[in-house]
Write a protein that holds these residues in place. Structure first.
Motif, short mmCIF file in Angstrom:
data_model
loop_
_atom_site.label_atom_id
_atom_site.label_comp_id
_atom_site.label_asym_id
_atom_site.label_seq_id
_atom_site.Cartn_x
_atom_site.Cartn_y
_atom_site.Cartn_z
N PHE A 223 0.83 -1.21 0.00
CA PHE A 223 0.00 0.00 0.00
C PHE A 223 0.86 1.26 0.00
O PHE A 223 0.40 2.33 0.38
N PHE A 224 2.13 1.13 -0.44
CA PHE A 224 3.03 2.25 -0.67
C PHE A 224 3.44 2.98 0.60
O PHE A 224 3.98 4.07 0.54
N CYS A 225 3.18 2.41 1.75
CA CYS A 225 3.55 3.04 3.02
C CYS A 225 4.49 2.11 3.79
O CYS A 225 4.35 0.89 3.71
N ASP A 226 5.42 2.69 4.54
CA ASP A 226 6.15 1.84 5.47
C ASP A 226 5.26 1.63 6.70
O ASP A 226 4.30 2.36 6.93
N GLN A 227 5.58 0.63 7.49
CA GLN A 227 4.67 0.22 8.55
C GLN A 227 4.55 1.24 9.66
O GLN A 227 3.49 1.36 10.28
N ASP A 228 5.60 2.02 9.91
CA ASP A 228 5.50 3.06 10.93
C ASP A 228 4.58 4.18 10.50
O ASP A 228 4.01 4.88 11.34
N GLY A 229 4.43 4.37 9.20
CA GLY A 229 3.60 5.45 8.69
C GLY A 229 2.23 5.02 8.24
O GLY A 229 1.52 5.80 7.60
N LEU A 230 1.82 3.79 8.56
CA LEU A 230 0.51 3.27 8.16
C LEU A 230 -0.32 3.00 9.41
O LEU A 230 0.13 2.32 10.34
N SER A 231 -1.52 3.51 9.43
CA SER A 231 -2.43 3.28 10.55
C SER A 231 -2.81 1.80 10.63
O SER A 231 -3.09 1.16 9.61
N ALA A 232 -2.82 1.27 11.84
CA ALA A 232 -3.25 -0.11 12.02
C ALA A 232 -4.71 -0.29 11.60
O ALA A 232 -5.10 -1.37 11.14
N ALA A 233 -5.52 0.75 11.74
CA ALA A 233 -6.92 0.65 11.30
C ALA A 233 -6.99 0.45 9.80
O ALA A 233 -7.81 -0.33 9.30
N GLU A 234 -6.13 1.16 9.04
CA GLU A 234 -6.10 0.98 7.59
C GLU A 234 -5.61 -0.42 7.24
O GLU A 234 -6.11 -1.05 6.31
N LEU A 235 -4.62 -0.92 7.98
CA LEU A 235 -4.12 -2.28 7.74
C LEU A 235 -5.24 -3.31 7.94
O LEU A 235 -5.43 -4.21 7.11
N VAL A 236 -5.98 -3.20 9.05
CA VAL A 236 -7.08 -4.13 9.31
C VAL A 236 -8.14 -4.00 8.22
O VAL A 236 -8.68 -5.01 7.73
N ALA A 237 -8.45 -2.77 7.81
CA ALA A 237 -9.45 -2.57 6.76
C ALA A 237 -9.01 -3.21 5.46
O ALA A 237 -9.84 -3.80 4.73
N MET A 238 -7.73 -3.13 5.13
CA MET A 238 -7.24 -3.72 3.88
C MET A 238 -7.19 -5.24 3.96
O MET A 238 -7.44 -5.93 2.96
N PHE A 239 -6.87 -5.81 5.13
CA PHE A 239 -6.97 -7.26 5.28
C PHE A 239 -8.41 -7.71 5.06
O PHE A 239 -8.67 -8.74 4.42
N HIS A 240 -9.35 -6.94 5.58
CA HIS A 240 -10.76 -7.28 5.37
C HIS A 240 -11.12 -7.18 3.89
O HIS A 240 -11.74 -8.09 3.33
N TYR A 241 -10.71 -6.08 3.24
CA TYR A 241 -11.15 -5.85 1.87
C TYR A 241 -10.55 -6.85 0.90
O TYR A 241 -11.23 -7.35 0.00
N TYR A 242 -9.28 -7.16 1.06
CA TYR A 242 -8.61 -8.01 0.07
C TYR A 242 -8.66 -9.50 0.40
O TYR A 242 -8.53 -10.32 -0.51
N PHE A 243 -8.84 -9.86 1.66
CA PHE A 243 -8.70 -11.27 2.00
C PHE A 243 -9.85 -11.80 2.85
O PHE A 243 -10.57 -12.70 2.43
N LEU A 244 -10.06 -11.23 4.01
CA LEU A 244 -10.97 -11.85 4.98
C LEU A 244 -12.42 -11.46 4.79
O LEU A 244 -13.30 -12.05 5.42
N GLY A 245 -12.70 -10.50 3.92
CA GLY A 245 -14.09 -10.16 3.61
C GLY A 245 -14.39 -10.21 2.13
O GLY A 245 -15.45 -9.76 1.69
N ASN A 246 -13.46 -10.77 1.36
CA ASN A 246 -13.55 -10.75 -0.09
C ASN A 246 -14.06 -12.09 -0.63
O ASN A 246 -13.32 -13.07 -0.67
N PRO A 247 -15.31 -12.16 -1.06
CA PRO A 247 -15.86 -13.43 -1.52
C PRO A 247 -15.35 -13.86 -2.89
O PRO A 247 -15.59 -14.99 -3.32
N ALA A 248 -14.66 -12.96 -3.61
CA ALA A 248 -14.14 -13.32 -4.94
C ALA A 248 -12.78 -13.98 -4.88
O ALA A 248 -12.28 -14.46 -5.89
N GLY A 249 -12.18 -14.01 -3.71
CA GLY A 249 -10.85 -14.60 -3.59
C GLY A 249 -9.77 -13.61 -3.91
O GLY A 249 -9.99 -12.57 -4.52
N ILE A 250 -8.55 -13.95 -3.51
CA ILE A 250 -7.44 -13.02 -3.65
C ILE A 250 -6.79 -13.09 -5.03
O ILE A 250 -5.81 -12.41 -5.30
#
Length: 573
Positions: A223-250
């Motif tokens: 997501f073009f950010c280093d981990q210190d500069g990325l909100s954990a909320a955005e990380l959780v949201a992206m895990f949900h969007y791309y993997f754990l909430g994505n019914p189309a698969g990765i």
């Protein structure tokens, strides 16, 4: 997430239901997030779209289809923003089109794919990319692809096959944080995790160093950010969007030809056929409210690359010289792919409605000189740009190993984040490789803190992963370093601009915009572009464009997962 200081108007288009949907394993079809309704705008409705990337083209196409008089303004000589493409001439005299870096077209990008279908209804230009390997020097490769599509079966299959998720690798992990990835809920996740960085989240998660690097960090850096500069909320949201909430698969696809040929030339022509005007090389210098709308002023002396616009925001370090305009256009006539008429490049545009579809730095620069509304200016000023990304395309004198994947994420290296074999992906690169016996590779560093020697460092790191590249001779190299991607730092939830602003007639779209529905990267750009178009349609009494997507809430949303403890005793890496 709403601002605590100013109520945020909802983008136009009614949600299909009042309560956000929950991820369930038996649903594969996307949810209708905004119900569509046909209708055309009144004749003579004028719209200026500033920025010709994904967000801008998405808004422009929807509005032109509904009868609006659309003028699309792009600062660069080509359309596309960070998905843009332009030709370069190789030392052997052949011409190839290069891009800003590999982009995965995930199969749940429903909005962006709907826009792409305007030019190619069957999406025949997309080809499947097999697997999603993560490679490293220290550990055997992982494959995040070829998993069952529906959650939680994809997660269970990953646990079953991944050596990075064996019991000893996760012993001592914080179960509350782990299950938080399955319990995403927009407001709750922001409240719990926006004050924490992704680095802190992953450190507190407590998995082994192997699991962290091979599974979590490789995903987070994309997501073009280093981990210190990325909100954990955005990380959780992206895990949900791309993997754990994505019914189309990765799984994902990629264009079989370059982005100019496959995407931007056809979309520009589609827009032109519906009365749209495309003006490239048109740097927007300011906005002024006039009777009946807005005047969008073009910089007479600096038309072209740079400044406000969805084009390049960094520098081109190509060894083959300056990047030419696409097809020889981008000069004073405002030409470019699919452009037509619309006056000289420096003529202002007057419109009732404006969509600002710019990268964060360009939006800040524009609004600094045109303070059109206090809340929008304040929110734009608070935006942060991610560290530069570096892309190096190498034309080598030999092929790489036949077992190398077309695309590989890279873990554990200080600079190299991914490698793509373009000669096994894209038509013109494949034809060059067939003629010469060589190969075309692209090396990508997503958040590059020391970009000056990025190519040399990425090449050295690749040689440690793929030894056959160490002795390969480089026939040509094209380097690009750019800082236009948005950052999502801790504490930024609720501070970013939304689609609807406090400036009457002005909307904002882009992958940094606060979007009311789950989305990321290209899909967030396209979705906010369509939401901006929908708000204009609503203001004109026309019906909304339908928007589809995934459920906003994870399978465990609302359950007290935060009360869970650690899995056994804590262990080091």
């Amino acid at each position: 997430m709403s601002s605590p200081s100013l109520p945020r108007p909802a983008p136009s288009g009614r949600p299909a239901s009042g309560r956000p949907a929950r991820t369930v394993p038996w649903r594969r079809a996307p949810h209708v997030l905004v119900a569509g309704r046909p209708g055309r705008v009144p004749a003579g409705t004028r719209v200026a779209v500033v920025g010709g990337g994904i967000a801008g083209i998405s808004a422009a196409i929807v509005l032109a289809e509904r009868g609006a008089e659309v003028t699309l303004l792009e600062a660069a000589p080509w359309l596309g923003g960070r998905l843009g493409a332009w030709p370069v001439t190789l030392p052997d005299g052949s011409e190839q089109v290069v891009e800003h870096g590999f982009h995965a077209f995930f199969r749940h990008y429903d909005t962006w794919r709907s826009i792409l279908r305007r030019a190619d209804p069957s999406l025949g230009f997309l080809r499947p990319v097999e697997g999603y390997p993560v490679i490293a020097r220290r550990w055997p490769a992982e494959d995040l692809g070829n998993l069952p599509a529906a959650p939680p079966f994809n997660l269970l299959a990953l646990f079953a096959r991944s050596p990075s998720l064996r019991i000893r690798e996760i012993l001592g992990a914080d179960a509350a944080l782990g299950f938080a990835l399955l319990a995403h809920s927009p407001e709750d996740t922001a409240q719990r995790f926006d004050g924490m960085s992704a680095a802190d989240f992953l450190a507190r998660l407590g998995v082994s160093e192997r699991a962290r690097q091979m599974l979590f960090e490789a995903f987070a850096r994309s997501f073009f950010c280093d981990q210190d500069g990325l909100s954990a909320a955005e990380l959780v949201a992206m895990f949900h969007y791309y993997f754990l909430g994505n019914p189309a698969g990765i799984g994902f696809d990629a264009p079989s030809e370059d982005h100019l040929t496959a995407i931007w030339a056809p979309l520009a022509e589609y827009l032109r056929e519906r009365g749209g005007v495309v003006r490239t090389g048109a740097r927007v210098a300011g906005l002024a409210q006039v009777e009946g709308g807005w005047e969008v002023r073009i910089d007479r002396g600096r038309a072209g690359i740079g400044g406000p616009g969805a084009g390049t925001g960094g520098r081109d370090a190509a060894v083959d010289g300056p990047v030419p305009a696409v097809g020889g256009h981008g000069s004073g006539d405002g030409g470019g792919p699919g452009s037509r008429g619309g006056g000289a490049a420096s003529d202002p545009v007057v419109a009732e409605h404006v969509v600002l579809a710019l990268d964060p730095g360009a939006l800040q620069a524009l609004l600094a000189g045109s303070p059109v509304a206090p809340d929008l200016v304040r929110r734009a000023a608070a935006l942060q740009v991610a560290p530069p990304f570096a892309v190096s395309r190498l034309w080598l004198d030999r092929d790489v190993g036949p077992d190398r994947a077309v695309f590989s994420a890279v873990a554990g290296e200080p600079t190299l984040d991914s490698v793509t074999i373009y000669s096994r992906l894209e038509g013109e690169s494949a034809r060059w490789a067939a003629r010469t016996g060589g190969s075309v590779l692209e090396l990508h560093s997503y958040a590059c803190r020391t970009p000056a020697d990025a190519t040399a460092r990425m090449r050295a790191e690749l040689a440690g992963l793929w030894p056959e590249t160490a002795s390969a001779q480089v026939r040509h190299v094209h380097e690009r370093i750019e800082a236009t991607a948005p950052a999502f730092p801790p504490g930024s939830a609720g501070t970013r601009p939304g689609v609807v602003t406090d400036a009457p007639g002005i909307r904002v779209a882009g992958d940094f915009v606060d979007c009311p529905y789950p989305s990321g990267l290209m899909e967030r750009a396209s979705m906010t572009g369509v939401l901006a178009a929908n708000d204009i349609l609503d203001a004109c009494g026309a019906g909304a464009e339908e928007i589809r997507g995934i459920a906003a809430r994870g399978m465990l949303a609302g359950l007290p997962v935060h009360r869970l403890g650690r899995l056994g005793r804590n262990r080091g890496g």
